[in-house]
Structure formats: structure tokens, C-alpha cells
Design a protein around this motif. Sequence first.
Motif, PDB file in Angstrom:
ATOM      1  N   GLY A  22     -22.951  43.836 -50.650  1.00 25.10           N
ATOM      2  CA  GLY A  22     -22.687  44.915 -51.473  1.00 25.10           C
ATOM      3  C   GLY A  22     -23.823  45.739 -51.917  1.00 25.10           C
ATOM      4  N   PRO A  23     -23.599  46.450 -52.585  1.00 26.41           N
ATOM      5  CA  PRO A  23     -24.391  47.484 -53.301  1.00 26.41           C
ATOM      6  C   PRO A  23     -25.636  46.786 -54.236  1.00 26.41           C
ATOM      7  CG  PRO A  23     -22.254  47.750 -54.624  1.00 26.41           C
ATOM      8  CD  PRO A  23     -22.078  46.839 -53.417  1.00 26.41           C
ATOM      9  N   SER A  24     -25.259  45.622 -54.839  1.00 24.79           N
ATOM     10  CA  SER A  24     -26.283  45.054 -55.507  1.00 24.79           C
ATOM     11  C   SER A  24     -26.938  43.717 -54.883  1.00 24.79           C
ATOM     12  CB  SER A  24     -25.765  44.590 -57.013  1.00 24.79           C
ATOM     13  OG  SER A  24     -25.515  45.620 -57.610  1.00 24.79           O
ATOM     14  N   GLY A  25     -26.420  43.735 -53.265  1.00 24.18           N
ATOM     15  CA  GLY A  25     -26.743  42.268 -52.752  1.00 24.18           C
ATOM     16  C   GLY A  25     -28.179  42.485 -51.704  1.00 24.18           C
ATOM     17  N   THR A  26     -28.977  41.336 -52.260  1.00 23.42           N
ATOM     18  CA  THR A  26     -30.131  41.393 -51.019  1.00 23.42           C
ATOM     19  C   THR A  26     -29.899  40.019 -50.448  1.00 23.42           C
ATOM     20  OG1 THR A  26     -31.644  42.264 -52.596  1.00 23.42           O
ATOM     21  CG2 THR A  26     -32.535  40.939 -50.918  1.00 23.42           C
ATOM     22  N   ALA A  70     -17.818  44.717 -37.946  1.00 20.46           N
ATOM     23  CA  ALA A  70     -16.880  43.518 -37.504  1.00 20.46           C
ATOM     24  C   ALA A  70     -17.816  42.092 -37.694  1.00 20.46           C
ATOM     25  CB  ALA A  70     -16.597  43.373 -36.196  1.00 20.46           C
ATOM     26  N   GLY A  71     -19.443  42.198 -37.265  1.00 18.34           N
ATOM     27  CA  GLY A  71     -20.144  41.247 -37.333  1.00 18.34           C
ATOM     28  C   GLY A  71     -20.698  40.955 -38.934  1.00 18.34           C
ATOM     29  N   ILE A  72     -21.484  42.164 -38.969  1.00 17.05           N
ATOM     30  CA  ILE A  72     -22.208  42.464 -40.463  1.00 17.05           C
ATOM     31  C   ILE A  72     -21.801  43.850 -40.912  1.00 17.05           C
ATOM     32  CG2 ILE A  72     -24.397  42.413 -41.602  1.00 17.05           C
ATOM     33  CD1 ILE A  72     -25.535  40.492 -39.374  1.00 17.05           C
ATOM     34  N   ASP A  73     -21.656  43.973 -42.181  1.00 17.85           N
ATOM     35  CA  ASP A  73     -21.586  45.291 -42.991  1.00 17.85           C
ATOM     36  C   ASP A  73     -22.436  45.317 -43.964  1.00 17.85           C
ATOM     37  OD1 ASP A  73     -19.798  47.578 -43.265  1.00 17.85           O
ATOM     38  OD2 ASP A  73     -19.352  46.581 -45.121  1.00 17.85           O
ATOM     39  N   ASN A  74     -23.267  46.451 -44.097  1.00 17.08           N
ATOM     40  CA  ASN A  74     -24.106  46.859 -45.165  1.00 17.08           C
ATOM     41  C   ASN A  74     -23.895  48.329 -45.561  1.00 17.08           C
ATOM     42  OD1 ASN A  74     -26.181  46.798 -47.100  1.00 17.08           O
ATOM     43  ND2 ASN A  74     -27.882  46.858 -45.593  1.00 17.08           N
ATOM     44  N   GLY A 117     -27.051  47.984 -50.210  1.00 17.51           N
ATOM     45  CA  GLY A 117     -27.595  46.862 -50.254  1.00 17.51           C
ATOM     46  C   GLY A 117     -28.787  46.615 -49.528  1.00 17.51           C
ATOM     47  N   VAL A 118     -29.470  45.401 -49.450  1.00 18.20           N
ATOM     48  CA  VAL A 118     -30.659  44.954 -48.603  1.00 18.20           C
ATOM     49  C   VAL A 118     -30.314  43.849 -47.601  1.00 18.20           C
ATOM     50  CG1 VAL A 118     -33.063  44.362 -48.646  1.00 18.20           C
ATOM     51  CG2 VAL A 118     -32.361  45.943 -50.272  1.00 18.20           C
TER      52      VAL A 118
END
Length: 465
Positions: free
Chosen positions: A341-345, A368-372, A376-377
Amino acid sequence: MSRRHVPAVLALVAGALVAVPAQAAHAATVQVPCSVPDLVKAINTANGTPRADTIRLARGCTYKLRAPDPVNPGNGLPVITSEITIDGRGATIERDGQGGEVPRFRIIYVDKTGVLKLIRTTIRGGYATDCPAFPDAVGASCGGGISNNGKMRITHSKFTGNTSASPVFAQGGGIDSPGSAKSTISDTEVSGNHVVYTGQEPESGAAGGGISNDGPLTITDSKLSGNTATVTPDTRSTAFGAGIISFFGTTIKNTVISGNRAFAEKGTARAAVSNGIPADSGRLTVIGGAVRDNVSDAPGGVAQGGGIANNALMTVKGVKISGNRAVAKDGIARGGGVRVGPSGTLDLKESRITGNTVEAPGGTAQGAGIDNPDGGVLRAERNEILRNTATAENGTAQGGGLYHAAGLPASGTSTLKRNTITDNRAADGGGIFRASGGLTLNGDVVRENRPNNCAPTGTVPGCTG
């Protein structure tokens, strides 16, 4: 309920500091026959002593609670206020809801001064109607099986068929743990529990179908399966953490989180494993085990992360993340395996992200596997990202292995190192789709993805084809 419970900010204030009485030198042990009155009497007696007490239940007995505690009617048993061990020896404590005549109440509440050690016990059929750790949260519900505002140590036990439902905000279908003392759950199954937002007001939510955590917690060698989080359709509300939601520093080791489901029609459905930990409250760490076959489903809404969704600090290491789905017919589906998410690391290491899907017929499916996608970081090292698929019939499908975008404002990075990204599929960017923002490869293998490895052409340095 404090608005910090609302999914828009994903935060929850932990309870006051726990004052735990010192353990006496000699603990007392009492054998309880297969009788609810005797069990209630044993707890009341133990609460009245300064020492630690052990209550041994009748082997294989089912203690059927047909009425709430008269002093605290939100609970089936007396509130735990001292140090008590309940050794179930295979017994079950359940709310007897046969015929609909029994009122709704959770099974156990541990107060600030309480220390509960629960061993070899099944907790079943509880139904939370209040939030005792948050008395200002009028109308909310927390912890269908157990609500812990003190300290708990659960081992070799099972929580099943418990519910937390509310027209205001609901959390912790099986277990809710806002206590500020370090608690543990080991070799325990949390399955078939439900958290439900039943109201009509917009932008509320249901959090933690299996477990909702607001205090320091370690989970080891356990199983979280078949739990659900659901919200009222068309209220723009959020169903999140169908397996577990963490609002405080949490460690999960060698645990299988599988078959959980978040559902939010025209709302937001977010991941079996979710977090929203404030910066000063630690991180969620997941080591070993598996996150598999979970579903986030949001028809006409937004599905964020079928398996894992991170919007704070998270470390994932050595985890098998497979077969998870983010589904949003006529909506937006992102992060079948993992969503940042936008505040995620997120530090993602030595894990296998395989066979996850995002599906959005008539909408948008990404990562599908990973979404950024929102700034986020992501720091991903030595992972295998294989056979993930993004599909959107009559819509847009991008990033079978990874989708990256800067978000607004333009920030966010995905730094990859020595990962293998192969045999993933999407309409475009079968391996990686970079919409904007900083994305770097460092010795990664990106090949045999369909219809291409990276898109748009030339946007990912070091990736061709």
C-alpha cells in the motif's frame, strides 16, 4: 468507535499498560467436573486468590454455556482478573446456540490484571456484542471467542465457529488481543470464524476474521483457515484481514494461513494477512509457513491483495505464497499474492510467490504476483515469482509477475535483487509492468513470461523481450 478504527487510516490505539500480579510460589490446582456451574465457581474462586491457579477440565467434556455471566453479560464466563491456567485436556467450552434461544456473548474476556494460559481447549460458538477493552466504542464488537486486554498464552487449542458482528465496526471473529503485555499463540487452530459489519453507514469495516491484534503478539506453528470477513454491500466499507489483521508489532512463524475469504461488494476486500501498524508500534514479521488459497472478492469495488496486504512495516521471509486470488468483477483487482500500500514498506526475502491470480472481468487487474501501485516501498531479494496470472476479460490486465507505479505524489520504489520471475502471464507486461516510478533490477532473471517479459518497452532497465 474511534475513527482510527475506520479502514481509511488502518490504525487502532492499544490499551493501557497491564498490571500483572506477581506469581505466588505455590500454585493451586482444582479438578472441575463436566459442569458449567462448577467451572464458573472455579474461575470465581481463582480470581479471589493472590496466587496462580490451575483449572483442569473434565477430559473430553463439552461445557455448554446457555446464559451469559450475570455481572458482565458480554461474556459467557466470569472475567479473568488473576493468573489462571485452564487445562482443557481436550474439552470444549461453547456457547450453546441451539434453537436460537441462547443470547449472544463471547466465551472469555481477560481483563488488564488477568493472565490466562489456555491449554488443550476448544473455544466454540462465541458471539461478541461489545468491545470491553474499548468501552468508548459504543456498538462495536471485538473478539467472538476471546478478547484479551491482559496477557494470554494459548497452546494446543482450537477456536472455531466464533463471530464478531456489529452495525458500527467489528473485529476479531475468533480472537481479539488489544492487551499491552506480550501474548503468544502456539500450535493452535483458528478456523471457521467470522467478522461481519452489518450496518448501513458508509466507510466502516470488519477486520480480522480469525485474529485481530492490537498488542504485542507472537504466533507459532499454528493454522488460520476458513475464516471470513464481510461487510454490508454498497456501503464502501472494507473487509480486511480475513485470517489476521495486525495493528501492533506481531510475529508469525511457521504458520499456515489458508482458505480465508474477504468479501465486500462495491467496497474494499483486503487480504488474508493485513496490517496497519503505526510507525512507533513495530512491524509485522512473517517467517516460514504458507499463505495459500485465500480470496479477496469485491464485485464492483476494489480487491487489494489475495494473500498479503501491507500498509505499514512488514518483513516476509521464507514463506510460500501460492494460489491466492484478488477478484473484482467490474472493479479493480490488485496483488493476487502480495500488495504493497501507499504507506507500506515491505522486505520480501527468500519466498515463493506462485500460482496467484488477479481477475477483473470488465475492470482492471494488476500485479498477479506482487503489486506496488501507490507509492509504497518494495525490497525483494532472492524470491521465486512463478506462474502468476492477471486476467480481465473486456478490461485491462497488466503485470503477471509484478506491477509497479509511483503513486501520487510521485514516489515509491521497487528494488529487486537476484529474484527469478518466470512463466507469468498478463495481457501486457507478463513478467513486469512499470507504469511509473523507480524500479531497478540487480541480477534478476526475467524470462519466459507471456506475452512479454517487461512493458512498456524500454521502461525497465536490464529487462528485454
